[in-house]
Motif scaffolding. Structure first.
Motif, short mmCIF file in Angstrom:
data_model
loop_
_atom_site.label_atom_id
_atom_site.label_comp_id
_atom_site.label_asym_id
_atom_site.label_seq_id
_atom_site.Cartn_x
_atom_site.Cartn_y
_atom_site.Cartn_z
N GLU A 181 -26.05 -12.24 18.43
CA GLU A 181 -25.67 -12.60 17.06
C GLU A 181 -24.31 -13.30 17.03
OE1 GLU A 181 -25.80 -10.29 12.80
OE2 GLU A 181 -24.75 -9.30 14.45
N THR A 182 -23.37 -12.81 17.83
CA THR A 182 -22.05 -13.45 17.91
C THR A 182 -22.17 -14.88 18.43
OG1 THR A 182 -20.95 -11.33 18.26
CG2 THR A 182 -19.75 -13.30 18.93
N ALA A 183 -22.99 -15.06 19.46
CA ALA A 183 -23.19 -16.39 20.03
C ALA A 183 -23.84 -17.33 19.01
CB ALA A 183 -24.04 -16.30 21.29
N GLN A 184 -24.79 -16.80 18.24
CA GLN A 184 -25.44 -17.62 17.22
C GLN A 184 -24.45 -18.06 16.16
OE1 GLN A 184 -28.36 -18.54 18.78
NE2 GLN A 184 -29.28 -18.45 16.74
N ARG A 185 -23.61 -17.16 15.70
CA ARG A 185 -22.63 -17.52 14.67
C ARG A 185 -21.66 -18.58 15.18
NH1 ARG A 185 -22.14 -11.88 13.58
NH2 ARG A 185 -20.12 -11.91 14.64
N ARG A 186 -21.23 -18.41 16.44
CA ARG A 186 -20.30 -19.38 17.03
C ARG A 186 -20.96 -20.75 17.15
NH1 ARG A 186 -19.52 -17.07 21.70
NH2 ARG A 186 -17.94 -15.66 20.86
N THR B 258 -27.02 -8.19 24.57
CA THR B 258 -27.34 -7.24 23.50
C THR B 258 -27.54 -8.02 22.21
OG1 THR B 258 -25.03 -6.95 22.84
CG2 THR B 258 -25.86 -5.53 24.62
N PHE B 259 -28.11 -7.35 21.22
CA PHE B 259 -28.32 -8.02 19.94
C PHE B 259 -26.99 -8.47 19.36
CE2 PHE B 259 -28.47 -7.96 15.29
CZ PHE B 259 -29.46 -8.91 15.07
N ARG B 260 -25.95 -7.66 19.49
CA ARG B 260 -24.63 -8.04 18.94
C ARG B 260 -24.08 -9.27 19.66
NH1 ARG B 260 -20.13 -3.58 17.67
NH2 ARG B 260 -21.69 -3.25 16.06
#
Length: 277
Positions: free
Chosen positions: A216-221, A211-213
């Motif tokens: 996004e979480t993976a990108q931030r990490r 999912t987009f969320r």
């Protein structure tokens, strides 16, 4: 006079050192495709010796200055070289100059008479921001192909290996191969060497869409754990390889049974935890 044992010498950076294929029992805390190739060679023909001079983060100029001389002095039977990937990521690198230095390095290795394997680099889909580097990678790989042809070297054309399109072939930093990626690379090298092996491409179920969320979480990490520390090291002009030594700086006879891990256990060689990079 007794016949010399065959000797495999690996040169390069983190790709050849084995970063991404963690193993706490081996020097520098990694294993990697080159170790796997050496072990398979020894099983196929006992007596093979192996030296791995690669150190993570090294640029081509470091490989030429620190690894070329020792490699030539060992009078190897087989040489593998991957170099230049870190230079391409550095701002301001001149590709003509880099390719000229690469050819000089290859010419010196080819003059040994050893069987020589060269590698193109892979088009790692790390981030849209790095797609600007794609053209540089293409030009560099074209140069590697020309040099390989000019000096009679064999080419492991990593750029064209579709298996690496699966994100599970990559480690969490997205720049280094995972254990599965290293195993598959070992298989491709062994295929080129015409050495029988049982290594097969790992068969996975299709990766579940995120999912987009989740994305996004993976990108931030990823940015927090890998991008920012890398940027910090570039600013400080330090690398994770600065205080590391080559994993196998002098030739070792690879045990046909038990491989390099058995050698470490018998000789009590130190291992260092893998911090990647």
């Amino acid at each position: 006079m007794s016949e010399r044992s065959p000797l495999y010498v690996a040169l390069g950076d983190s790709f050849t050192e084995g970063v991404g294929d963690a193993n706490k029992h081996l020097p520098n805390g990694v294993r990697g495709w080159a170790d796997r190739v050496a072990e398979r060679l020894a099983k196929d023909q006992p007596g093979w010796e192996y030296a791995n001079l690669a150190v993570r983060s090294k640029r081509l100029r470091h490989i030429a200055a620190e690894q070329l001389g020792p490699a030539v002095a060992l009078r190897p039977t087989l040489i593998t070289l991957y170099a230049g990937g870190n230079d391409i990521l550095d701002a301001g690198t001149s590709l003509p100059h880099l390719l000229g230095a690469y050819e000089d390095l290859v010419a010196s290795l080819a003059a040994t008479g050893a069987r020589l394997l060269l590698f193109t680099g892979y088009d790692v889909n790390v981030s849209p921001a790095l797609r600007l580097l794609r053209k540089r990678h293409q030009l560099y790989n074209d140069g590697v192909r020309r040099v390989a042809n000019r000096y009679g070297a064999e080419l492991v054309d990593y750029w064209g290996f579709d298996a690496y399109e699966d994100r599970r072939m990559w480690g969490p930093d997205r720049l280094h191969m995972s254990k599965a990626g290293h195993k598959y690379m070992a298989a491709r090298v062994l295929d080129l060497l015409e050495v029988q092996h049982s290594v097969k491409l790992k068969v996975w179920e299709p990766a579940a869409p995120r999912t987009f969320r989740e994305w996004e979480t993976a990108q931030r990490r990823w940015i927090h754990d890998w991008v920012l520390p890398l940027a910090g090291r570039k600013i400080r002009r330090v690398t994770l390889g600065d205080n590391l030594q080559p994993r196998w700086p002098t030739p070792v006879v690879v045990p046909p049974k038990g491989g390099l891990r058995r050698l470490v256990k018998e000789q009590g060689l130190p291992a260092v935890a893998d911090s990647s990079g």
